[in-house]
Enzyme design. Structure first.
Site, PDB file in Angstrom:
ATOM      1  N   LYS A  11     -39.142   7.349  -0.428  1.00 36.56           N
ATOM      2  CA  LYS A  11     -39.325   8.800  -0.274  1.00 36.56           C
ATOM      3  C   LYS A  11     -37.981   9.508  -0.394  1.00 36.56           C
ATOM      4  O   LYS A  11     -36.983   9.055   0.185  1.00 36.56           O
ATOM      5  CB  LYS A  11     -39.974   9.080   1.090  1.00 36.56           C
ATOM      6  CG  LYS A  11     -40.313  10.545   1.341  1.00 36.56           C
ATOM      7  CD  LYS A  11     -41.021  10.739   2.683  1.00 36.56           C
ATOM      8  CE  LYS A  11     -41.329  12.201   2.940  1.00 36.56           C
ATOM      9  NZ  LYS A  11     -42.058  12.396   4.228  1.00 36.56           N
TER      10      LYS A  11
ATOM     11  N   SER B 121     -46.093  15.199   3.915  1.00 33.65           N
ATOM     12  CA  SER B 121     -44.973  15.419   3.039  1.00 33.65           C
ATOM     13  C   SER B 121     -44.658  14.225   2.134  1.00 33.65           C
ATOM     14  O   SER B 121     -43.953  14.394   1.147  1.00 33.65           O
ATOM     15  CB  SER B 121     -43.727  15.722   3.878  1.00 33.65           C
ATOM     16  OG  SER B 121     -43.389  14.610   4.691  1.00 33.65           O
TER      17      SER B 121
ATOM     18  N   SER C 264     -47.480  13.297   8.062  1.00 31.53           N
ATOM     19  CA  SER C 264     -47.055  13.071   6.683  1.00 31.53           C
ATOM     20  C   SER C 264     -47.266  11.666   6.151  1.00 31.53           C
ATOM     21  O   SER C 264     -46.956  11.402   4.985  1.00 31.53           O
ATOM     22  CB  SER C 264     -45.576  13.443   6.540  1.00 31.53           C
ATOM     23  OG  SER C 264     -45.387  14.832   6.617  1.00 31.53           O
TER      24      SER C 264
END
Lengths: 421, 421
Positions: free
Chosen positions: A73, A143, A167
């Site tokens: 990420k 996210s 998330s």
């Protein structure tokens, strides 16, 4: 021909040791899949060059991740790939000082970086470019948008995510993959951009539940996690926090189906009534998030405030207006709820079964969906796993989450194994 | 001529508003003092250029730090000054991506960076070059060596420190200044190099206790902290964790003196017997420190391991050999102790009075002294303040610490005010 989407991490290790695969085979297959699907899905912020191969040294059998492609990420520092923290480039660092510690640990175990997966802006709510692999007109959630979509699309078998609100669990539900959020603080977050340190939790997405067990073992150096085929004597509490919201019919169906499946495997299904003080955790989570985010991103706001999205600025304004007393009250309420949850779980339930999201991935890309059903659990720091057990008639996944008390991560993954063999 | 070492932060603000001082007066006086004393004391890693002066905008009266020179411990990121994390240069970054959030907040309040103060290597035990202002043959303590020494020597009225083991309270005691460690998590640590996130606490050193109240108010946006001249009805628990160690006669004298002074002001002095489970916290703190440090500094070790000191490498090895189960057990024991301490404090004591260090600053620079009397309190996350109340016949300071329950920071500083008007 190998169907790489069916491959497990352990299966690949076995094949490698038998000489059936070369170390770069999976990585190259992922690269091909990314090349084919990325124009539609936009799950990647940048891609890694083909890595040099060195067999990991001193890694115990069962803990090797040799040759496993991993998506990282883009709020996680990498010394050899740029990092944008999801800021659409306004805050881009071409080369970080050092890798985040999780990146170093993955490299030590032999895993291969596939690239940086798209994050929302500083891991908050402003949607990113990524699309849902099951319907590109829908959000993948956020996210950890790129990580969830990439794993769901078979672009990579594993991707790192973080959860501060919802998330990991929400995008895992929307994308139909396993998402695992360990007990808060289990994996070190050095080099992971902080949004709200009391809440920020590093975890991951996998296609197979088995792979989450493999990763837990590898990344924590723990013994193997036992799998179960039956759930006799396992006490399951149906649960929904906040109790004041109603999930969609599709989520209700998913929960009902999961409960029936657990009951059929011998589990005792009850209802966990956690009461109004747990409903208030949703508000406390918002306070802690806003207060800490305002401090964590103070320098970013100073420098890039004019370029920040309005949802992020609204959060930072909210935090600026909170008093220390309000923040401390939210922390104290959290501590009381942890004690109460531990007591209730010890007495009544081994795991809780709860919605992962209000429903299937909503249409459009203007929102990453509602994290309402994760706020309390993230605040409490408990381990959660999303299981993609239900699919709507339109072919959209709807996950459910299993939740255990803190430090019961292995037991949680063990119980989950009965549902996703 | 102004005696700047007697100046308080609030006094300077008053003088500024009356036009008695110019905004750079204190900063320039500090620079002169540094020029004179730095060759002996070596408290600074680098010094800031003379800052441009802009009056802070939108800061409430009583919260301004306009013109206040501040030393910044060199494990705290600064965008315009290099950072070495105390590594004797082997890990030096000429310019960080961004200031740490505390640095941005200080600038917003109008404070002026004086430079980076010397830290031990990654804020652990390897001694730095800094010397004790009261006797240059002795250690100033660590890890916030430069901050404590600089404040003690009048080089700067305020310096930031961090405490993971005993890195604020011990050097404050050895250097004879006020050291304040707030409740864990009160100040944001974005941009502060992590050693063990569960323990790392950002705090500060001041010459005057009043200045610590001013700073608390300014940095947390809280109402003014009430000062006390009497302590009638205040319940004080004499306390020592671990109970298995004996402090030196000089520390015993300092404690006795502080207790008598509090009693003379009307406080009820008792003995807090916290029991064997609290003695075990010292071992649990070691486990959490080693486990988390190994993960927090994984990338640093990978890159700079050959240059690291043996104490640091020993810590990282210790952490590598700990299991997740052992780490989690230490965390659970900590949570139980927090509950027990809160109960005991609510029922019996407003504050605890405890040794800050085993004795005065030890001779030599080969060690930063023993943090034994801070380990449990750092682990529990409670606010602690070192008060420099006793001096040995040799002229060496010996502090005592007052400790309150978490979230009682203002009450703690209020009670302390009676001892250091």
């Amino acid at each position: 021909m190998t169907d790489w989407t069916q491959m497990t991490l352990a299966g690949f290790q076995r094949g490698l040791s038998r000489g059936e695969f070369a170390p770069l085979d999976w990585w190259r297959a992922c690269r091909e899949r990314i090349d084919a699907l990325e124009p539609t899905l936009q799950a990647w912020e940048c891609q890694a060059p083909e890595p040099a191969i060195t067999a990991p040294d001193g890694v115990k059998p069962g803990q090797s991740l040799f040759g496993i492609p991993v998506g990282i990420k883009d709020i996680i520092d990498t010394a050899r790939l740029p990092t944008t923290w999801g800021t659409r480039g306004y805050h881009r660092v071409a080369q970080s000082d050092l890798d985040a510690s999780i990146v170093t640990e993955l490299a030590r175990l032999g895993a291969l970086p596939m690239g940086k997966t798209v994050s929302t802006e500083y891991a908050y709510f402003q949607p990113s470019k990524t699309r849902n692999p099951h319907d590109p007109t829908r959000t993948p959630g956020g996210s950890s948008s790129g990580s969830a979509a990439a794993v769901a699309a078979g672009m990579v078998p594993v991707a790192l995510g973080t959860q501060t609100v919802g998330s990991i669990i929400r995008p895992a539900s929307y994308c139909g993959v396993v998402g695992f959020k360990p007990t808060h603080g289990t994996l070190g977050v050095a080099g992971v951009k902080a949004l709200a340190p009391s809440l920020d939790t590093l975890g991951w997405f996998t296609r197979h539940l088995e792979d989450s067990r493999t990763l837990f073992r590898a990344l924590t150096g723990s013994p193997p996690i036992r799998t179960l085929t039956r759930l006799d004597g396992v006490r399951v509490g149906l649960c929904q926090v906040p109790s004041t919201h109603s999930p969609s019919p599709e989520t209700a169906t998913a929960l009902k189906g999961a409960g029936e499946k657990m009951a059929a495997l011998g589990a005792d299904i009850g209802t966990a009534e956690l009461g109004a003080s747990f409903d208030e955790l949703v508000a406390h989570q918002r306070v802690i998030l806003a207060y800490e985010a305002t401090r964590a991103l103070a320098s970013e706001r100073e420098r890039f405030g004019a370029l920040m999205s309005s949802p992020l600025l609204a959060l930072l304004d909210e935090g600026q207006n909170l008093t220390l007393a309000t923040y401390w009250q939210a922390r104290q309420a959290t501590e009381r709820a942890r004690i109460e949850l531990s007591q209730q779980l010890a007495e009544r339930f081994d795991v809780l079964l709860a919605p992962s999201a209000p429903g299937a991935a909503p249409e459009g890309l203007a929102s990453t969906g509602d994290p309402i059903y994760s706020r309390a659990w993230t605040l409490l720091g408990v381990p959660c796993v999303n299981l993609p057990l239900h699919w709507t008639p339109l072919g959209l996944p709807v996950g459910v989450q299993l939740i255990a008390d803190r430090y019961q991560d292995q037991r949680l993954l063990s119980i989950a194994s009965a549902l996703m063999p």
